[in-house]
Write a protein that holds these residues in place. Structure first.
Motif, PDB file in Angstrom:
ATOM      1  N   SER A  87       0.782  -1.248   0.000  1.00  0.00           N
ATOM      2  CA  SER A  87       0.000   0.000   0.000  1.00  0.00           C
ATOM      3  C   SER A  87       0.812   1.296   0.000  1.00  0.00           C
ATOM      4  O   SER A  87       0.480   2.229  -0.747  1.00  0.00           O
ATOM      5  N   THR A 130      -6.240  -8.641   0.938  1.00  0.00           N
ATOM      6  CA  THR A 130      -5.845  -7.786   2.063  1.00  0.00           C
ATOM      7  C   THR A 130      -7.022  -6.996   2.618  1.00  0.00           C
ATOM      8  O   THR A 130      -8.000  -6.741   1.907  1.00  0.00           O
ATOM      9  N   THR A 211       1.633  -0.380   4.951  1.00  0.00           N
ATOM     10  CA  THR A 211       1.248   0.670   5.899  1.00  0.00           C
ATOM     11  C   THR A 211       1.039   0.096   7.296  1.00  0.00           C
ATOM     12  O   THR A 211       1.193   0.790   8.293  1.00  0.00           O
TER      13      THR A 211
HETATM   14  C1  AKB Z   1       0.074  -3.213   3.733  1.00  0.00           C
HETATM   15  O1  AKB Z   1       0.196  -2.570   4.775  1.00  0.00           O
HETATM   16  O2  AKB Z   1       0.042  -2.705   2.610  1.00  0.00           O
HETATM   17  C2  AKB Z   1      -0.076  -4.707   3.848  1.00  0.00           C
HETATM   18  C3  AKB Z   1      -1.500  -5.132   3.931  1.00  0.00           C
HETATM   19  C4  AKB Z   1      -2.313  -4.856   5.130  1.00  0.00           C
HETATM   20  O3  AKB Z   1      -1.997  -5.715   3.021  1.00  0.00           O
HETATM   21  N1  AKB Z   1       0.637  -5.184   4.991  1.00  0.00           N
END
Ligand code: AKB
Length: 344
Positions: A87, A130, A211
């Motif tokens: 992300s 996700t 993130t």
């Molecule tokens: C991110 O933070 O982009 C990943 C997710 C939650 O898919 N860890």
């Protein structure tokens, strides 16, 4: 229709956090349940994984010719498509995120579908999605809806979330509707299955470009005796999962017979905690840790839009999903012992 046994597996994004965990685990099943592991990554394979894979292919999932070549050389029957731009990196370069996350996934789905149809055999396609597919418009609504269902709040605010949501639907399309108007429409043999991962925390590896990274970064910094500046507010709350549970979820989902699945996309719950609760837990085990907060407004906005927790009753009903680790157990029985060992 034939299903190969033991399995020949393709894992993309092999060097990533989930790739490491999955290869470690599947490597142990080689010769019994698994015939061959083919790992693919953009960069050279982490040497730690060398003796756990049979074939390493260096390359990009956006390279369709390369992927076709891999499928024509090996009798692949299970794909774990882990390669993705996460992300935060995706917001820095949305075009790249789209190219890799959508382009790469489309290539793999379409090639796997062609091979399955041509050779009249099932190919399983396991896809980690996700919680970034959720986009809750306000903190008030987030608090009012602590456990989000698979079909709620599907208005992602990141390119990564948008890409993953679309690819969930692409997978569903290739598995259930592909060329439905064709007169010689054949049975569809691509078996797409997907879990929506929360933030993952591993003792072995540190994530890059996500993130939810503040949680593992906080822990690893404390274990290394380094200062950590958390980029979200202390009250920020999303859910997390210990890496061994994430790997188990992928393997469990792979093994369940298709007729037991009432859907192709599953929420899976781990534990829901705030950044402050993580800080407290980290300080309990590393009392000298130096943790402060300096909010990055863009990353904060992303975390605020993600669900606090999920309703995973579909996974519980269909394949008896249950995370082994809650928050306390994840730290006490897995993260802290393993991380102390890692940095000793
Ligand atoms: C991110 O933070 O982009 C990943 C997710 C939650 O898919 N860890």
């Amino acid at each position: 229709m034939t299903v190969n046994n033991p399995k020949t597996i393709l894992i993309t994004g092999a060097n990533g956090e989930v790739g490491h965990g999955l290869i470690e685990k599947l490597g142990k099943l080689r010769t019994k349940e698994i015939k061959k592991i083919i790992a693919l990554d953009l960069n050279d394979l982490d040497p730690i994984l060398n003796d756990k894979v049979d074939v390493f292919v260096k390359g990009n999932v956006t390279d369709r010719d390369l992927l076709s070549d891999v499928f024509s050389k090996y009798n692949i029957d299970t794909v774990y498509h882990l390669a993705a731009v996460l992300s935060t990196t995706g917001e820095k370069n949305p075009e790249l995120a789209h190219e890799v996350n959508v382009g790469g996934t489309f290539n793999l789905l379409s090639i796997a579908n062609q091979v399955a149809s041509k050779e009249n055999r099932v190919i399983k396609f396991i896809f980690p999605s996700t919680i970034a597919v959720y986009g809750i418009p306000s903190l008030k609504l987030k608090a009012q809806n602590p456990k989000v269902k698979e079909n709620e709040f599907l208005n992602p605010i990141t390119m990564y979330g948008v890409n993953k949501l679309y690819c969930e639907n692409l997978g569903r399309y290739f598995s259930s509707y592909y060329q439905s108007l064709n007169t010689d429409h054949r049975p569809l043999l691509l078996d797409f299955r997907c879990v929506r991962f929360p933030g993952l925390i591993s003792a072995e590896t540190i994530p890059t470009g996500g993130t939810s990274d503040y949680a593992p970064e906080m822990l690893h910094a404390a274990a290394k005796g380094k200062k950590f500046e958390c980029f979200v507010r202390p009250d920020s709350k999303i859910h997390f999962m210990a890496m061994p549970d994430a790997i188990d979820a992928l393997i469990q989902l792979t093994k369940i017979p298709e007729n037991k699945l009432s859907g192709r996309v599953y929420n899976i719950a781990g534990f829901s905690v705030s950044a402050k609760e993580i800080e407290k837990m980290v300080k309990k085990h590393f009392p000298k840790s130096d943790i402060s907060y300096k909010v990055n407004p863009e990353r904060q906005k992303i975390i605020d839009s993600w669900s606090e927790d999920v309703d995973d009753c579909l996974a519980v009903k269909d394949w008896a999903w249950k995370a082994e680790y809650d928050f306390k157990k994840a730290f006490e029985k897995y993260l802290i012992p393993a991380i102390k060992n890692k940095y000793k």
